[in-house]
Write a protein that holds these residues in place. Structure first.
Motif, PDB file in Angstrom:
ATOM      1  N   ASN A   1       0.840  -1.194   0.000  1.00 50.58           N
ATOM      2  CA  ASN A   1       0.000   0.000   0.000  1.00 50.58           C
ATOM      3  C   ASN A   1       0.884   1.257   0.000  1.00 50.58           C
ATOM      4  O   ASN A   1       1.717   1.433   0.881  1.00 50.58           O
ATOM      5  N   SER A   2       0.686   2.133  -0.950  1.00 48.07           N
ATOM      6  CA  SER A   2       1.513   3.347  -1.038  1.00 48.07           C
ATOM      7  C   SER A   2       0.980   4.493  -0.179  1.00 48.07           C
ATOM      8  O   SER A   2       1.635   5.526  -0.070  1.00 48.07           O
ATOM      9  N   ASP A   3      -0.160   4.328   0.454  1.00 45.02           N
ATOM     10  CA  ASP A   3      -0.757   5.367   1.300  1.00 45.02           C
ATOM     11  C   ASP A   3      -0.330   5.145   2.758  1.00 45.02           C
ATOM     12  O   ASP A   3      -0.843   4.252   3.440  1.00 45.02           O
ATOM     13  N   ALA A   4       0.587   5.977   3.252  1.00 41.44           N
ATOM     14  CA  ALA A   4       1.143   5.815   4.601  1.00 41.44           C
ATOM     15  C   ALA A   4       0.084   5.919   5.690  1.00 41.44           C
ATOM     16  O   ALA A   4       0.149   5.215   6.697  1.00 41.44           O
ATOM     17  N   VAL A   5      -0.898   6.789   5.505  1.00 41.91           N
ATOM     18  CA  VAL A   5      -1.961   6.954   6.506  1.00 41.91           C
ATOM     19  C   VAL A   5      -2.817   5.687   6.569  1.00 41.91           C
ATOM     20  O   VAL A   5      -3.120   5.180   7.652  1.00 41.91           O
ATOM     21  N   ALA A   6      -3.203   5.169   5.427  1.00 38.65           N
ATOM     22  CA  ALA A   6      -4.001   3.935   5.376  1.00 38.65           C
ATOM     23  C   ALA A   6      -3.217   2.757   5.951  1.00 38.65           C
ATOM     24  O   ALA A   6      -3.781   1.913   6.651  1.00 38.65           O
ATOM     25  N   ARG A   7      -1.918   2.706   5.661  1.00 39.56           N
ATOM     26  CA  ARG A   7      -1.082   1.637   6.209  1.00 39.56           C
ATOM     27  C   ARG A   7      -1.116   1.670   7.727  1.00 39.56           C
ATOM     28  O   ARG A   7      -1.331   0.646   8.375  1.00 39.56           O
ATOM     29  N   GLU A   8      -0.880   2.835   8.286  1.00 37.46           N
ATOM     30  CA  GLU A   8      -0.811   2.936   9.746  1.00 37.46           C
ATOM     31  C   GLU A   8      -2.136   2.548  10.398  1.00 37.46           C
ATOM     32  O   GLU A   8      -2.148   1.927  11.454  1.00 37.46           O
ATOM     33  N   LYS A   9      -3.249   2.877   9.782  1.00 36.61           N
ATOM     34  CA  LYS A   9      -4.556   2.491  10.320  1.00 36.61           C
ATOM     35  C   LYS A   9      -4.711   0.970  10.347  1.00 36.61           C
ATOM     36  O   LYS A   9      -5.396   0.425  11.208  1.00 36.61           O
ATOM     37  N   ALA A  10      -4.084   0.286   9.416  1.00 30.20           N
ATOM     38  CA  ALA A  10      -4.196  -1.172   9.335  1.00 30.20           C
ATOM     39  C   ALA A  10      -3.264  -1.885  10.309  1.00 30.20           C
ATOM     40  O   ALA A  10      -3.427  -3.087  10.551  1.00 30.20           O
ATOM     41  N   PHE A  11      -2.301  -1.178  10.880  1.00 38.27           N
ATOM     42  CA  PHE A  11      -1.299  -1.806  11.740  1.00 38.27           C
ATOM     43  C   PHE A  11      -1.904  -2.546  12.931  1.00 38.27           C
ATOM     44  O   PHE A  11      -1.478  -3.653  13.252  1.00 38.27           O
TER      45      PHE A  11
END
Length: 151
Positions: free
Chosen positions: A53-63
Motif C-alpha cells: 500500500n503506497s498510502d502511509a496513513v491507510a497503512r498505519e490504520k491497518a497496523f
C-alpha cells in the motif's frame, strides 16, 4: 584384567541401552508438524497488503489489526520497531523501488514461527528480487519479522 574389561563392557552396554531407550522415548514424544492457527494466512496476506500500500496513513490504520504494539522488522538496513518506524521503512523501500510490489507464497508454520518466501518487482517481473520473511506470532498478531534477501 579380564574382570575389569568385563565390567567396562557391562557398564558401556548399560549406558548404551539407557541412551537408546531415552532417545527412543524422546523421538516418540517430538511433534515435527503443527497445524497453523486459523487465520494465519489472512494475517500474512494483510501484512503484505500493508507493504504494498503506497498510502502511509491507510497503512498505519491497518497496523493494529496485524501487528503487536512492539512489532519490529529486522532487515539488512537495521531494526525498525513500532508503527512509526516500520511505516517509515515501508515508505523508504517503496520510494527506492517505484512500481514494485510483493508477491508472497503461502505461509509455512512451525511452533509459533511463520515463514513466507516472496518475490518483489514490477508487474512485468514480479520475482526480480526474492526473499523470505520469518515471523513470530503472538496472541493472533505478528510480533516480529526478520527479512532475508536471496540475491
Amino acid at each position: 584384567m579380564k574382570k575389569r574389561l568385563t565390567q567396562t563392557l557391562l557398564v558401556a552396554a548399560l549406558l548404551t541401552s539407557t541412551h537408546n531407550v531415552f532417545a527412543e522415548n524422546l523421538t516418540m514424544n517430538v511433534t515435527t508438524t503443527e497445524v497453523a492457527p486459523a487465520g494465519l494466512q489472512q494475517l500474512i496476506d494483510r501484512h503484505f497488503a500493508i507493504w504494498n500500500n503506497s498510502d502511509a496513513v491507510a497503512r498505519e490504520k491497518a497496523f493494529t489489526a496485524v501487528y503487536s504494539t512492539d512489532f519490529f522488522v529486522a532487515d539488512y538496513a537495521g531494526l525498525n520497531q513500532g508503527a512509526d518506524r516500520v511505516n517509515a521503512a515501508i515508505s523508504k523501500v517503496q520510494s527506492q523501488h517505484q512500481g514494485f510490489s510483493f508477491t508472497p507464497a503461502p505461509v509455512e508454520w512451525n511452533h509459533d514461527i511463520a515463514r513466507v518466501t516472496w518475490g518483489y518487482g514490477p508487474k512485468d517481473n514480479p520475482y526480480l528480487v526474492r526473499g523470505e520473511d520469518v515471523f513470530t506470532v503472538n496472541a493472533g498478531r505478528l510480533s516480529s519479522a526478520r527479512v532475508f534477501l536471496n540475491k
